[in-house]
Design a protein around this motif. Structure first.
Motif, short mmCIF file in Angstrom:
data_model
loop_
_atom_site.label_atom_id
_atom_site.label_comp_id
_atom_site.label_asym_id
_atom_site.label_seq_id
_atom_site.Cartn_x
_atom_site.Cartn_y
_atom_site.Cartn_z
N GLN A 20 47.83 12.95 31.94
CA GLN A 20 46.70 13.50 32.67
C GLN A 20 45.43 13.36 31.81
OE1 GLN A 20 47.92 17.51 33.46
NE2 GLN A 20 49.23 16.93 35.19
N VAL A 21 44.28 13.25 32.48
CA VAL A 21 43.03 12.92 31.79
C VAL A 21 41.96 13.94 32.18
CG1 VAL A 21 41.28 11.14 31.40
CG2 VAL A 21 43.66 10.48 31.80
N ALA A 22 41.13 14.26 31.21
CA ALA A 22 39.98 15.14 31.46
C ALA A 22 38.83 14.70 30.57
CB ALA A 22 40.35 16.59 31.18
N PHE A 23 37.63 14.99 31.05
CA PHE A 23 36.41 14.67 30.32
C PHE A 23 35.54 15.93 30.27
CE2 PHE A 23 37.97 10.83 32.25
CZ PHE A 23 37.88 9.88 31.23
N GLU A 24 35.21 16.34 29.06
CA GLU A 24 34.40 17.53 28.87
C GLU A 24 33.10 17.13 28.19
OE1 GLU A 24 35.33 22.06 27.44
OE2 GLU A 24 35.80 20.46 26.02
N GLY A 25 32.00 17.76 28.62
CA GLY A 25 30.75 17.37 27.99
C GLY A 25 29.56 18.11 28.53
N VAL A 26 28.40 17.46 28.35
CA VAL A 26 27.12 18.06 28.67
C VAL A 26 26.31 17.08 29.50
CG1 VAL A 26 24.98 19.00 27.70
CG2 VAL A 26 27.14 19.39 26.52
N TYR A 27 25.60 17.62 30.50
CA TYR A 27 24.71 16.80 31.31
C TYR A 27 23.28 17.23 31.04
CZ TYR A 27 22.24 14.85 35.29
OH TYR A 27 21.35 14.17 36.07
N LEU A 28 22.41 16.25 30.75
CA LEU A 28 21.00 16.50 30.47
C LEU A 28 20.16 15.85 31.56
CD1 LEU A 28 20.86 15.74 26.63
CD2 LEU A 28 21.53 17.85 27.78
N PRO A 29 19.44 16.63 32.37
CA PRO A 29 18.57 16.02 33.39
C PRO A 29 17.48 15.13 32.78
CG PRO A 29 18.88 18.36 33.81
CD PRO A 29 19.43 18.09 32.45
N THR A 30 16.95 15.54 31.63
CA THR A 30 15.93 14.74 30.94
C THR A 30 16.27 14.73 29.46
OG1 THR A 30 14.25 15.41 32.55
CG2 THR A 30 13.48 14.45 30.48
N VAL A 31 16.64 13.56 28.96
CA VAL A 31 17.07 13.42 27.57
C VAL A 31 15.86 13.52 26.64
CG1 VAL A 31 18.16 11.88 25.90
CG2 VAL A 31 19.06 12.05 28.23
N ASP A 32 16.07 14.18 25.52
CA ASP A 32 15.04 14.28 24.49
C ASP A 32 14.94 12.94 23.75
OD1 ASP A 32 13.27 14.96 22.54
OD2 ASP A 32 14.46 16.60 21.70
N PRO A 33 13.78 12.28 23.77
CA PRO A 33 13.67 10.99 23.05
C PRO A 33 13.91 11.13 21.55
CG PRO A 33 11.82 11.29 24.57
CD PRO A 33 12.55 12.59 24.50
N ALA A 34 13.69 12.34 21.02
CA ALA A 34 13.89 12.53 19.59
C ALA A 34 15.35 12.73 19.24
CB ALA A 34 13.07 13.73 19.11
N GLY A 35 16.22 12.73 20.24
CA GLY A 35 17.64 12.86 19.98
C GLY A 35 18.16 14.28 19.99
N GLY A 36 17.44 15.21 20.60
CA GLY A 36 17.91 16.57 20.69
C GLY A 36 19.13 16.70 21.59
N ALA A 37 19.86 17.79 21.41
CA ALA A 37 21.11 18.01 22.15
C ALA A 37 20.89 18.74 23.45
CB ALA A 37 22.11 18.77 21.28
N THR A 38 19.65 19.04 23.79
CA THR A 38 19.37 19.78 25.02
C THR A 38 18.34 19.02 25.85
OG1 THR A 38 17.64 21.09 23.94
CG2 THR A 38 19.88 22.00 23.96
N SER A 39 18.29 19.37 27.14
CA SER A 39 17.32 18.76 28.04
C SER A 39 15.94 19.31 27.73
CB SER A 39 17.70 19.04 29.49
OG SER A 39 16.71 18.60 30.38
#
Length: 539
Positions: A360-379
């Protein structure tokens, strides 16, 4: 010979009756319970007792938050649970305070209502003998006219100022005018207390016959929900209701639109939907916003929030495809969202038709509506300007076949702890944009097809909401009347002058005033009343 007293002996006096201690205790306890001081204390206790319901998560509102509190505080949570901390408004101690307050208010208000009704029917008392001893006094002054006519003129002046008046004639030829005003103060007090009773009754019956449910609804005409307990994410019914008592309606979200300020603060939220209120009836379009809920006949649909649901397609090692649209829950105002996409029914061997639970397979993660160009982990903005999905792949037994309840928004940490579920070796967290795919080590592939918006809805019904609203409005009105009203009395004594003061057959007018409550402006009012009575023309 000694005479014998033939008179009968006096009857023995009966022994004094001993007071019934039990009755005296009950009477004193009732008087203490129905006193205004006790009512205020109980009202304060009710407010204090409601604090845990605001601080601690409540099962009737959010059972998942309660479960999270148990995980975060394993020692404290069971103690609070035994004390009713997670069901405050259904706990015996809260109900006891509630019922005592209700009984106290009824026992306090009903006698005061009867006294107030008697006071409204009672005429003002006659003037006291010595008016000069009252807090306000106007010395006797001559006034032309006979006493009866002067008294009638004073009565007319007082009635013009909305005083309740009565004129009396005494045997010595003296006339008195008694006037009273300010009953609205007690009327406001009673109205406030009856409004409080209405609110208590409304809250109690609303708890019995009300219900609510929360639902996360995806955008699209191909998905929707109908009003049944099985289709709510969280729900609660009043003790007097059953699942069959819920009214029928169905709802599907056709569009969700939001606007934001430049700093990302939300400006407007709006939802367009189709609603069906009868079995096999037509669908009609509706629109509602945060401050303007959708009002149905027996339910109100409130818009609480929204988010995004990534659409992912997985191709297993046998070439079979499955597509899932899974909501990711926002964790900040910029809609940085977390979630998990599980594929338990993949990698089924077409030859044998058997499924290997360890694949069985699963994918866990984070979705960012607008990615930080500086590489931040939050929208950095809640709208979808540069969306991206960051996922980590897991393979193994997801634990969904055990039949135990669990969250669909997170992996089973127990399976990770015991090694039944592991991160796919050699695969780092992957960033995906719309249209990109990710091929795993065994040749399986995950594709990011796009997103759908979703709305978080709260469906509520409270049959006593108009009663509670009316009680709140009447309580405010009663409080204003109580604070602005002042009960006071004014007396005038009109006597025919004797001796040299007769001066043409006039009368002597003396006045006195008494405020029944603390009234700093009574002196000015008394002077105005005396001046108006002096200026009133004698008929």
């Amino acid at each position: 010979m000694t005479a014998v007293d033939q008179r009968p002996a006096p009857a023995a006096e009966p022994p004094p009756r001993r007071p019934n201690r039990a009755w005296a205790l009950l009477r004193n306890s009732w008087r203490q319970l129905t006193s205004m001081r006790t009512a205020l204390v109980l009202l304060f206790l009710l407010a204090v007792a409601a604090i845990p319901g605001s601080v601690l998560p409540q099962r009737a509102v959010n059972a998942e938050n309660v479960a999270g509190y148990f995980r975060d505080h394993p020692d404290l949570a069971p103690v609070l649970d035994r004390l009713g901390g997670f069901d405050v408004y259904a706990s015996p101690w809260f109900a006891s305070i509630y019922l005592l307050l209700f009984t106290s208010l009824v026992g306090c208000v009903v006698p005061r209502l009867l006294d107030h009704a008697r006071a409204l029917r009672t005429v003002p008392p006659d003037a006291p003998r010595r008016l000069e001893r009252l807090p306000q006094h106007a010395a006797a002054e001559p006034r032309p006219g006979d006493p009866a006519a002067v008294a009638a003129a004073i009565k007319a002046a007082l009635r013009g100022r909305r005083f309740r008046t009565v004129v009396r004639e005494r045997p010595d030829g003296t006339w008195t005018v008694s006037a009273e005003k300010g009953f609205l103060k007690e009327t406001g007090n009673l109205l406030f207390h009856f409004a409080l009773l209405a609110v208590l009754i409304g809250v109690g019956f609303g708890h019995w016959y009300g219900w609510h449910g929360n639902r996360l609804l995806l955008e699209g005409t191909d998905v929707g929900f109908c009003n049944s307990l099985a289709q709510y994410d969280e729900s609660s019914l009043g003790p007097r209701l059953g699942p069959a008592d819920l009214p029928f309606f169905c709802l599907r979200l056709t569009d969700f639109h939001a606007t934001y300020q430049s700093n990302g603060q939300p400006k407007t939220f709006g939802a367009d939907a189709d609603v069906q209120t009868e079995q096999d009836g037509p669908w009609r379009p509706v629109a509602f916003t945060v401050n303007h809920p959708l009002r149905l006949s027996q339910a109100n649909v409130h818009l609480l929030g929204h988010g995004y649901a990534p659409i992912l397609r997985f191709t297993d090692r046998f070439g079979q495809q499955q597509t899932r649209t899974v909501p990711f829950l926002p964790r900040d105002q910029m809609l940085t969202s977390e979630g998990v996409v599980q594929f338990p029914d993949v990698n089924i061997d077409p030859k044998t038709g058997k499924r290997d639970e360890d694949l069985q397979v699963a994918f866990e993660g984070v979705y960012l509506p607008t990615v930080d160009p500086a590489g931040g982990a939050t929208s950095i903005f809640p709208a979808e300007r540069e969306p991206a999905l960051f996922l980590t792949a897991y393979r193994g037994n997801l634990g969904v076949d055990a039949g135990l309840p669990g969250s669909v928004y997170a992996l089973d940490r127990g399976q990770l702890a015991n090694g039944e579920l592991k991160q796919v070796s050699g695969q780092r967290p992957q960033r995906l944009t719309v249209g990109q795919s990710w091929t795993l080590d065994d040749g399986t592939k995950l594709e990011f097809l796009g997103t759908r918006q979703f709305a978080t809805l709260a469906v509520r019904y409270d049959p006593t909401q108009p009663l509670v609203l009316g009680g709140a409005v009447l309580g405010l009105l009663g409080l204003m009347l109580s604070l602005s009203g002042h009960r006071r009395r004014v007396w005038f004594r009109v006597t025919p002058p004797a001796g040299p003061e007769a001066g043409g057959g006039g009368s002597l007018v003396e006045a006195g005033g008494l405020p029944r409550t603390d009234y700093p402006g009574f002196r000015e009012e008394f002077e105005q009343v005396v001046a108006a009575a002096r200026d009133e023309r004698t008929p």
